[in-house]
Design an enzyme around this catalytic site. Structure first.
Site, PDB file in Angstrom:
ATOM      1  N   CYS A 173      36.482  31.212  48.716  1.00 10.78           N
ATOM      2  CA  CYS A 173      37.782  31.789  48.355  1.00 10.78           C
ATOM      3  C   CYS A 173      38.820  31.454  49.414  1.00 10.78           C
ATOM      4  CB  CYS A 173      37.668  33.298  48.182  1.00 10.78           C
ATOM      5  SG  CYS A 173      36.859  34.112  49.544  1.00 10.78           S
ATOM      6  N   GLU A 192      38.593  40.821  44.721  1.00  7.82           N
ATOM      7  CA  GLU A 192      39.105  39.716  45.520  1.00  7.82           C
ATOM      8  C   GLU A 192      39.059  38.524  44.581  1.00  7.82           C
ATOM      9  OE1 GLU A 192      37.988  36.612  47.489  1.00  7.82           O
ATOM     10  OE2 GLU A 192      37.031  37.840  49.044  1.00  7.82           O
ATOM     11  N   SER A 238      36.822  35.513  39.812  1.00 10.99           N
ATOM     12  CA  SER A 238      38.038  34.899  39.271  1.00 10.99           C
ATOM     13  C   SER A 238      39.138  35.926  39.047  1.00 10.99           C
ATOM     14  CB  SER A 238      37.718  34.221  37.945  1.00 10.99           C
ATOM     15  OG  SER A 238      37.415  35.214  36.972  1.00 10.99           O
TER      16      SER A 238
END
Lengths: 498, 498
Positions: B302, B265, B242
């Site tokens: 993602c 990331e 997150s």
């Protein structure tokens, strides 16, 4: 060429501020007549807004056209050499010979980046062909391309008015990458910097570059730098200077909503290890090389050797005598500014005053702003116990550490933090048993030099000018050589195009 | 294979803590019997000390021998596939098919890095020959070589128990570089992670790697991660998760005396633009591709497309009907954990409750932990005015934005922050007038996809999996593909050697 007191905001100039300052002639020990308008908040914002507007236009120019721009700057620097060198020497106390060497280097840096980006595929990083019959899924085509990260703020360096300031390595590599540059000029050479800035703007207009790709702001106050680093349009920062200055910028950059990379080169002790056989065969030459490396340009280089490790053996006395003889022949040189001179004297006196530290001064001077060359001497045990002996002294000073054996040299090296360079003088025979110490040097340094001194940084493809923290804030990037451009580029993959 | 409750500290195990925790079966909605000992302060310190000790040994192994080690891990993963997939599915709710695809990818990543480093000169970056007759000074020889940065802490990702966790991309690239790795396992799949860790240790012992190059610590508590990032022996951090988690680590890393790089990331909205002619010619196919991309593995990627930009034109109704038909056929899937499911429901309900936002749910489920696929719809004006609509919803949800014209699409894109990917569906004809919008996409994204969806990240040389902040903390590096190794290497120049 006339020095202007104004800030340069793209193709315009601006003098809205109330505050002015002057630069200083350290040889005459007096202020220089020209004054400069400190950039205001509005002027900073105007420069950053113009940079943001210019960015998409600059980023979409070809590498070839930016190469033409860089070469035009180089050519204007050459045409105006006399005026530039004149003001350079006035403001820095550095002589014309050094000025010419540095200007040549600045011109060569521009040429290096022009050569890098004029190739059609300079920005193509990798390519994968499509494989449409691959199982279980076809593979699309990929092209990975370098893309500029956006406006870059460059802080001029006190000790390199040409090569690490206005259109030095940071600016040249950022412009080559396609990033607009906003220079916060160094107040010690604000006049030289303004002249160079005028030439950059002239070159930009001549070669059809968009308004806003280059601005040049005057400032003594740290506030201007703070506002530049915090501005949302800023995408990266280049800095060469003190640890305190670099870390202040790094912390500011991390406080932003969007943290940005800061490439700060913050100094180094540049240890040199000199072994017995090297002293025996080449002691005279080595002593001369080291003396020059410590004292040239008053030792005001980030790669000046600040630590000399030697063994207590039968070669030592001869070598120390050679070193002393050389130091006795060094003519003290003018330092950049009274503040730098005061800091130098404080630094070398702090080292001298430590327990178990002896000091040799062969050529003392009382002349204001002239740096007295000094060697301090201690032993390996003291060195490891006293953290004060690991503080950089910016100027013509080095600390000689006499160690009992190789393992003590190794312990000393293991106690060091990150460095730009580490050097070793040894014979071919000695080299054979050095793998441990060589590995220790690799762990702390960005460049390892065999039988040579760290000053005189070569601008070539395989130069790495960087090193582990605290030498720099990012050991993975170089500030010198064509790879310096990668600080200001990020990859983008294009999937399924053509 | 037996799951162990212990922490793995190099070649030893340790269970000194008082605190234990269990992982969770989201399909059965109950805890799993195995329990794990939370790592203690002493255990963390022991793992980091061992890593520091192992570093010089690992860094001096050849690329070839590390390639043998990586391939041995891959081979053990293959041999133990059944047990691994079994626990993977229990702990993640992801089915065996997805488990196998992910394990294959993990094995391929290890092979990719093995291929990269088995070449003799894999670490030679640049070379300059000496020019001893150059004037005014001879040029020394230079070799610029890549050198590992030191111990790397890797945080397991919740949504990739194999490919971005224990021995996923971060670990494989760090080990390939010559950096010891300390994994903070993800508590949601602590058992699967422990099994993989045991295999890494088995491979290390078999291939003669030194003790301490890999440790594996259990933790629910954020404190363990904090201690790992602050430990002076840690030289870099890899994280996928997150924004809040990534930024917390980034801030910790910057508080250290020696700041270190964090490769976090942190998620992305992955906008897709779908133009009229593409809908007209390929509407059916595109609607199906996009549906799958949003809903597969319950949208827990993602790179899941979270924003769909379309034009209000005569193709729109058809396309929306196609999309609805496809969504009606999607079977809701189990999400990774009740917390992720709750966050998903909160996120999609927040979007639904905004003004001027309509919601379509074609296949609602009340089953605990199963994600209801949802599309929300708004207009370009509302999107630009309401920042809440730019928050990532992790799960099978996407927001469709109907724009009045291309210039509104462009304004919407210009309002976006950094993204991992951006995609565009268009005809060859439409492509011709897209240069502005393509440039805007480049300004925000790390990968641009033409006529394709962002999920299914290809592991290839020209992949760039990264993007401007807040998608990642460093847009210049990729987390996927062989270039991921450069996160953990720094250059050293050798001057005057040979």
């Amino acid at each position: 060429m006339q020095i202007s007191p104004a800030n340069v905001i793209g193709f315009s100039t601006s003098s809205k501020g109330q505050k002015t300052f002057q630069s200083f002639n350290p040889i005459l020990n007096q202020e220089i007549e020209h004054s400069f308008f400190e950039a205001t908040e509005d002027e900073i914002d105007a420069a950053m807004k113009l940079a943001k507007k210019a960015f998409p236009i600059l980023a979409q120019t070809t590498g070839k056209s930016r190469a033409v721009f860089l070469r035009e700057i180089a050519s204007l620097l050459e045409t105006n050499r006399a005026a530039l060198i004149h003001h350079y020497s006035l403001e820095s106390g550095l002589n014309a010979e050094r000025g010419n060497v540095e200007l040549n280097r600045t011109i060569w840096q521009l040429e290096t980046f022009a050569l890098t980006i004029e190739n059609d595929n300079w920005d193509l990083l990798q390519q994968d062909e499509a494989d449409l019959v691959r199982l279980p899924n076809p593979k699309p085509a990929f092209r990975k391309v370098a893309f500029p990260i956006g406006p870059v703020v460059v802080f001029g360096a006190s000790n390199f008015p040409f090569a690490y300031s206005t259109v030095g390595g940071d600016t040249a590599s950022a412009l080559a990458a396609g990033c607009p540059v906003i220079v916060k000029s160094h107040p010690m050479h604000a006049g030289t910097s303004n002249l160079v800035a005028q030439l950059v703007i002239e070159a930009a207009e001549k070669t059809g570059m968009p308004d806003g790709i280059f601005s040049h702001l005057n400032a003594v106050d740290f506030e201007v730098g703070t506002q530049l680093v915090l501005h949302p349009n800023t995408k990266a920062v280049g800095f060469t200077g003190s640890f305190a200055g670099g870390m202040a910028l790094q912390k500011l950059a991390q406080q932003r909503d969007e943290p940005i990379p800061v490439f700060a080169e913050m100094g180094s002790l540049n240890p040199i290890v000199i072994l017995t056989e090297a002293m025996q065969h080449n002691g005279e030459k080595i002593a001369l090389q080291i003396t020059n490396s410590i004292t040239q340009s008053a030792g005001q280089f980030c790669t000046k050797p600040g630590l000399l490790f030697v063994l207590r053996d039968n070669q030592l006395d001869n070598f120390l005598n050679e070193l002393k003889t050389n130091f006795a022949a060094v003519k003290p040189q003018c330092m950049l500014h009274p503040n730098i001179w005061k800091r130098y004297n404080h630094g070398r006196e702090t080292i001298s005053s430590q327990e178990n530290v002896a000091t040799w001064i062969e050529m003392k001077t009382e002349k204001p702003n002239f740096g007295t060359p000094q060697i301090s001497q201690t032993d390996g045990k003291t060195f490891q116990q006293n953290q004060k002996l690991q503080e950089e002294v910016f100027g013509p000073h080095s600390l000689l550490i006499v160690c009992e054996d190789m393992s003590e040299i190794q312990s000393c090296i293991q106690s060091l933090s990150g460095q730009l360079t580490a050097s070793i003088f040894c014979s071919t025979e000695e080299m054979k048993s050095l793998s441990n110490i060589l590995f220790d040097l690799q762990q702390i340094a960005g460049r390892i030099i065999l039988n040579g001194v760290p000053t005189g940084v070569e601008v070539c493809d395989s130069m790495h000018h960087g090193g582990p923290f605290p030498a720099t804030t990012d050991s993975r990037f170089t500030a010198v050589g064509k790879d310096a451009i990668w600080r200001f580029l990020r990859p983008i993959s294009f999937q399924n195009f053509d």
